[in-house]
Design a protein around this motif. Structure first.
Motif, short mmCIF file in Angstrom:
data_model
loop_
_atom_site.label_atom_id
_atom_site.label_comp_id
_atom_site.label_asym_id
_atom_site.label_seq_id
_atom_site.Cartn_x
_atom_site.Cartn_y
_atom_site.Cartn_z
N GLY A 11 0.84 -1.21 0.00
CA GLY A 11 0.10 -0.16 0.03
C GLY A 11 0.88 1.18 0.07
O GLY A 11 0.60 2.25 -1.03
N ILE A 12 1.78 1.46 0.82
CA ILE A 12 2.88 2.55 0.82
C ILE A 12 3.42 2.68 -0.44
O ILE A 12 3.71 3.71 -0.97
CB ILE A 12 3.47 2.48 2.30
N GLY A 13 4.00 1.54 -1.02
CA GLY A 13 4.74 1.54 -2.29
C GLY A 13 3.70 2.21 -3.33
O GLY A 13 4.48 2.85 -4.24
N LYS A 14 2.63 1.52 -3.38
CA LYS A 14 1.56 2.23 -4.26
C LYS A 14 1.45 3.62 -4.30
O LYS A 14 1.50 4.36 -5.41
CB LYS A 14 0.26 1.37 -4.28
N ILE A 15 1.31 4.19 -2.98
CA ILE A 15 1.09 5.67 -2.82
C ILE A 15 2.39 6.15 -3.26
O ILE A 15 1.99 7.38 -3.82
CB ILE A 15 0.68 5.85 -1.31
N GLY A 16 3.38 5.83 -2.61
CA GLY A 16 4.84 6.39 -3.36
C GLY A 16 4.98 6.45 -4.74
O GLY A 16 5.23 7.70 -5.29
N GLY A 17 4.64 5.56 -5.36
CA GLY A 17 4.74 5.64 -6.95
C GLY A 17 3.76 6.52 -7.73
O GLY A 17 4.13 7.16 -8.36
N ASP A 39 4.51 9.90 -9.77
CA ASP A 39 4.18 10.12 -10.81
C ASP A 39 3.47 11.34 -11.32
O ASP A 39 3.43 12.08 -12.22
CB ASP A 39 3.06 8.97 -11.37
N ALA A 40 2.29 11.88 -10.14
CA ALA A 40 1.71 12.91 -10.09
C ALA A 40 2.63 13.97 -10.13
O ALA A 40 2.27 15.24 -10.68
CB ALA A 40 0.75 12.97 -8.83
N ILE A 41 3.92 14.04 -9.40
CA ILE A 41 4.71 15.20 -9.32
C ILE A 41 5.41 15.41 -10.48
O ILE A 41 5.55 16.27 -10.84
CB ILE A 41 5.72 14.85 -8.09
N ALA A 42 5.71 14.28 -11.18
CA ALA A 42 6.26 14.24 -12.50
C ALA A 42 5.40 15.13 -13.56
O ALA A 42 5.66 15.78 -14.60
CB ALA A 42 6.47 13.01 -13.16
N ARG A 43 3.94 14.98 -13.18
CA ARG A 43 3.12 15.55 -14.32
C ARG A 43 2.84 16.92 -13.99
O ARG A 43 2.46 17.76 -14.75
CB ARG A 43 1.56 14.90 -14.31
N GLN A 44 2.63 17.41 -12.63
CA GLN A 44 2.37 18.95 -12.13
C GLN A 44 3.50 18.93 -10.96
O GLN A 44 3.17 18.92 -9.84
CB GLN A 44 0.85 18.79 -11.59
N PRO A 45 4.64 19.40 -11.49
CA PRO A 45 5.57 19.55 -10.67
C PRO A 45 5.09 20.94 -9.54
O PRO A 45 5.73 20.93 -8.30
CB PRO A 45 6.94 20.15 -11.28
N GLU A 46 4.30 21.78 -9.94
CA GLU A 46 4.18 23.07 -9.29
C GLU A 46 3.00 22.46 -8.21
O GLU A 46 2.97 23.37 -6.92
CB GLU A 46 3.11 24.04 -9.91
N ALA A 47 2.42 21.54 -8.24
CA ALA A 47 1.47 20.93 -7.07
C ALA A 47 2.42 19.86 -6.08
O ALA A 47 1.78 19.13 -5.08
CB ALA A 47 0.46 20.31 -7.60
N SER A 48 3.87 19.70 -6.32
CA SER A 48 4.47 18.93 -5.31
C SER A 48 4.27 18.77 -3.78
O SER A 48 4.20 17.87 -3.29
CB SER A 48 5.94 18.93 -5.77
N GLY A 49 4.18 19.79 -3.40
CA GLY A 49 3.86 20.28 -1.79
C GLY A 49 2.67 19.75 -1.48
O GLY A 49 2.67 18.89 -0.46
N LYS A 50 1.54 19.61 -2.11
CA LYS A 50 0.45 19.41 -1.82
C LYS A 50 0.29 17.82 -1.85
O LYS A 50 -0.39 16.97 -0.85
CB LYS A 50 -0.80 19.98 -2.56
N ILE A 51 0.86 17.37 -3.08
CA ILE A 51 0.98 15.86 -3.21
C ILE A 51 1.81 15.30 -2.22
O ILE A 51 1.42 14.09 -1.73
CB ILE A 51 1.59 15.62 -4.58
N GLN A 52 2.92 15.78 -1.87
CA GLN A 52 3.84 15.04 -1.07
C GLN A 52 3.00 15.15 0.55
O GLN A 52 3.02 14.08 1.44
CB GLN A 52 4.91 15.91 -0.68
N THR A 53 2.45 16.07 0.82
CA THR A 53 1.69 16.22 2.32
C THR A 53 0.60 15.05 2.27
O THR A 53 0.45 14.37 3.18
CB THR A 53 0.87 17.40 2.32
N ALA A 54 -0.23 15.00 1.34
CA ALA A 54 -1.42 13.80 0.99
C ALA A 54 -0.52 12.51 0.95
O ALA A 54 -1.36 11.64 1.75
CB ALA A 54 -2.18 14.08 -0.21
N MET A 55 0.66 12.28 0.44
CA MET A 55 1.30 11.12 0.36
C MET A 55 1.40 10.81 1.69
O MET A 55 1.38 9.55 2.16
CB MET A 55 2.29 11.05 -0.46
N LEU A 56 2.12 11.73 2.52
CA LEU A 56 2.58 11.22 3.68
C LEU A 56 1.51 10.97 4.79
O LEU A 56 1.95 10.03 5.49
CB LEU A 56 3.39 12.48 4.27
#
Length: 65
Positions: free
Chosen positions: A20-26, A30-47
């Protein structure tokens, strides 16, 4: 006393949480690669999601023990 079914159950719990954690990380990478400007929000949700999965894994481990 630890029995074989308990050990198998604990192993399945660890495998499930790891997958589950591996799937979330992957998916987050992918999402950060598509939208680098949203990396902060994506990382927060991932953690947060990874922490919740880990918490459920610990709870299931202790209940199964």
């Amino acid at each position: 006393m630890t029995t074989i079914p308990n050990l198998v159950g604990a192993g399945l719990i660890v495998i499930g949480a790891g997958l589950g954690i591996g799937k979330i990380g992957g998916s987050a990478m992918d999402a950060i690669a598509r939208q680098p400007e949203a990396s902060g929000k994506i990382q927060t949700a991932m953690l947060i999601a990874a922490a919740l999965i880990e918490g459920i894994g610990f709870a299931a481990f202790f209940v199964g023990k």
